[in-house]
Design a protein around this motif. Structure first.
Motif, PDB file in Angstrom:
ATOM      1  N   PRO A 133      -4.199   0.092  -3.876  1.00  0.00           N
ATOM      2  CA  PRO A 133      -3.415  -0.837  -3.465  1.00  0.00           C
ATOM      3  C   PRO A 133      -2.524  -0.632  -2.435  1.00  0.00           C
ATOM      4  O   PRO A 133      -2.181  -1.642  -1.436  1.00  0.00           O
ATOM      5  N   MET A 134      -2.108   0.538  -2.006  1.00  0.00           N
ATOM      6  CA  MET A 134      -1.183   0.888  -0.852  1.00  0.00           C
ATOM      7  C   MET A 134      -1.998   1.735   0.164  1.00  0.00           C
ATOM      8  O   MET A 134      -2.210   2.978   0.010  1.00  0.00           O
ATOM      9  N   LEU A 135      -2.026   1.284   1.491  1.00  0.00           N
ATOM     10  CA  LEU A 135      -2.647   2.099   2.456  1.00  0.00           C
ATOM     11  C   LEU A 135      -1.410   2.411   3.129  1.00  0.00           C
ATOM     12  O   LEU A 135      -1.084   1.787   4.191  1.00  0.00           O
ATOM     13  N   HIS A 192      10.357   8.214   3.494  1.00  0.00           N
ATOM     14  CA  HIS A 192       9.705   8.998   2.219  1.00  0.00           C
ATOM     15  C   HIS A 192       8.326   8.400   2.120  1.00  0.00           C
ATOM     16  O   HIS A 192       7.588   8.538   0.921  1.00  0.00           O
ATOM     17  N   GLY A 193       7.560   7.589   2.916  1.00  0.00           N
ATOM     18  CA  GLY A 193       6.266   7.523   3.177  1.00  0.00           C
ATOM     19  C   GLY A 193       6.028   6.047   2.281  1.00  0.00           C
ATOM     20  O   GLY A 193       4.718   5.967   1.845  1.00  0.00           O
ATOM     21  N   TYR A 194       7.035   5.158   2.018  1.00  0.00           N
ATOM     22  CA  TYR A 194       6.997   4.014   1.453  1.00  0.00           C
ATOM     23  C   TYR A 194       6.642   3.029   2.409  1.00  0.00           C
ATOM     24  O   TYR A 194       7.190   2.906   3.594  1.00  0.00           O
ATOM     25  N   ILE A 195       6.102   2.158   1.878  1.00  0.00           N
ATOM     26  CA  ILE A 195       5.677   0.824   3.044  1.00  0.00           C
ATOM     27  C   ILE A 195       6.744  -0.170   2.725  1.00  0.00           C
ATOM     28  O   ILE A 195       7.304  -0.574   1.592  1.00  0.00           O
ATOM     29  N   VAL A 196       7.530  -0.535   4.152  1.00  0.00           N
ATOM     30  CA  VAL A 196       8.491  -1.564   4.025  1.00  0.00           C
ATOM     31  C   VAL A 196       8.243  -2.726   4.677  1.00  0.00           C
ATOM     32  O   VAL A 196       7.422  -2.667   5.927  1.00  0.00           O
ATOM     33  N   LEU A 199       6.308  -3.148  -1.923  1.00  0.00           N
ATOM     34  CA  LEU A 199       6.537  -3.585  -3.158  1.00  0.00           C
ATOM     35  C   LEU A 199       6.908  -2.526  -4.338  1.00  0.00           C
ATOM     36  O   LEU A 199       7.235  -2.429  -5.352  1.00  0.00           O
ATOM     37  N   GLY A 200       7.259  -1.461  -3.573  1.00  0.00           N
ATOM     38  CA  GLY A 200       7.792  -0.073  -4.394  1.00  0.00           C
ATOM     39  C   GLY A 200       6.414   0.634  -4.599  1.00  0.00           C
ATOM     40  O   GLY A 200       5.501   0.900  -3.986  1.00  0.00           O
ATOM     41  N   ASP A 201       6.734   1.494  -5.571  1.00  0.00           N
ATOM     42  CA  ASP A 201       5.549   2.508  -6.080  1.00  0.00           C
ATOM     43  C   ASP A 201       4.773   1.686  -7.016  1.00  0.00           C
ATOM     44  O   ASP A 201       4.739   1.154  -8.000  1.00  0.00           O
ATOM     45  N   ALA A 202       3.418   1.230  -6.411  1.00  0.00           N
ATOM     46  CA  ALA A 202       2.284   0.624  -7.045  1.00  0.00           C
ATOM     47  C   ALA A 202       2.013   0.960  -8.369  1.00  0.00           C
ATOM     48  O   ALA A 202       1.934   0.576  -9.464  1.00  0.00           O
ATOM     49  N   GLY A 203       1.945   2.554  -8.517  1.00  0.00           N
ATOM     50  CA  GLY A 203       1.392   2.952  -9.956  1.00  0.00           C
ATOM     51  C   GLY A 203       2.558   2.767 -11.009  1.00  0.00           C
ATOM     52  O   GLY A 203       2.334   2.431 -11.870  1.00  0.00           O
TER      53      GLY A 203
HETATM   54  N1  URA Z   1       2.461   4.218  -2.352  1.00  0.00           N
HETATM   55  C1  URA Z   1       3.093   3.318  -3.072  1.00  0.00           C
HETATM   56  O1  URA Z   1       2.654   3.118  -4.432  1.00  0.00           O
HETATM   57  N2  URA Z   1       4.222   2.603  -2.668  1.00  0.00           N
HETATM   58  C2  URA Z   1       4.080   2.885  -1.137  1.00  0.00           C
HETATM   59  O2  URA Z   1       5.159   2.267  -0.777  1.00  0.00           O
HETATM   60  C3  URA Z   1       3.449   3.798  -0.450  1.00  0.00           C
HETATM   61  C4  URA Z   1       2.690   4.623  -1.090  1.00  0.00           C
END
Ligand code: URA
Length: 210
Positions: A133-135, A192-196, A199-203
């Motif tokens: 889900p998240m690149l 922190h390597g999150y996409i902004v 949608l947060g942590d997809a897992g």
């Molecule tokens: N993995 C995620 O689940 N969310 C992010 O924003 C980045 C990596």
């Protein structure tokens, strides 16, 4: 060389993605939306799938009609969030085979380390569709496709929900031959390597682990 990006802007997908981004959305609702988007993305990513003609009988006459060979498609889930795509995609391509790639990030080197890799046999006959889900940084996508290429699939496509510009750049530098299908290209990665905005942590959101 830059690779191909299919930014899928269909209003149904964009609407559902907006709902998924909302922070108060329940795990159940997030998962249902993920399922629905997966079906719609399966439709996009299989658009040029080869068909063959078979002879069938309609109530009126015999005709040559096209069918696909779903078994020639392999969905490759990058664990664990990639599994969120599987139910929806399989409901559209039920004959597809499934591969799994497990990677974790080495805390010292930040590189991707493989802990699991299982593909169907005869990959040279199959079209691979890699799912995550998240690149974000793109590191796990690059490592997964590096490894997948060792099995010589007929073709490879990559499907995500959100891509960060940094991830796309990194991925395309390593794999300019692999088209990316995404529902959005977000602004950036945070520290922190999150996409902004993301949608947060997809897992965590899919599996209710937070
Ligand atoms: N993995 C995620 O689940 N969310 C992010 O924003 C980045 C990596």
């Amino acid at each position: 060389m830059t690779g191909l990006v299919h930014h899928v802007t269909h209003p149904l997908i964009q609407h559902k993605l907006t709902l998924m981004r909302q922070k108060d959305r329940s795990t159940n609702s997030f998962r249902l939306l993920m399922n629905e988007i997966s079906m719609l993305m399966a439709y996009e990513v299989t658009r040029d799938m080869p068909t063959q003609l078979i002879e069938i009988e309609t109530p009126l006459e015999t005709m040559q009609a096209p069918v696909i060979d779903g078994k020639k498609t392999v969905f490759v889930s990058i664990l664990r969030a990639g599994n969120g795509f599987l139910d929806g995609m399989l409901s559209v391509v039920p004959g597809a085979r499934i591969g799994h790639v497990g990677l974790y990030r080495d805390p010292k080197t930040l590189g991707a380390v493989e802990y699991y890799f299982k593909m169907p046999q005869a990959m040279h006959e199959r079209d691979a569709i890699v799912l995550d889900p998240m690149l974000a940084t793109g590191n796990s996508a690059v490592a997964a496709v590096d490894r997948l290429k060792e099995t010589s699939p007929k073709s490879i496509r990559f499907v995500c929900l959100l891509a960060a510009p940094e991830g796309l750049k990194n991925f395309h530098a390593a794999h300019p031959d692999v088209p990316v299908y995404t529902t959005a290209i977000d602004r950036e990665l945070n520290d922190h390597g999150y996409i902004v905005p993301g949608l947060g942590d997809a897992g965590d959101r899919l599996f209710g682990t937070k």
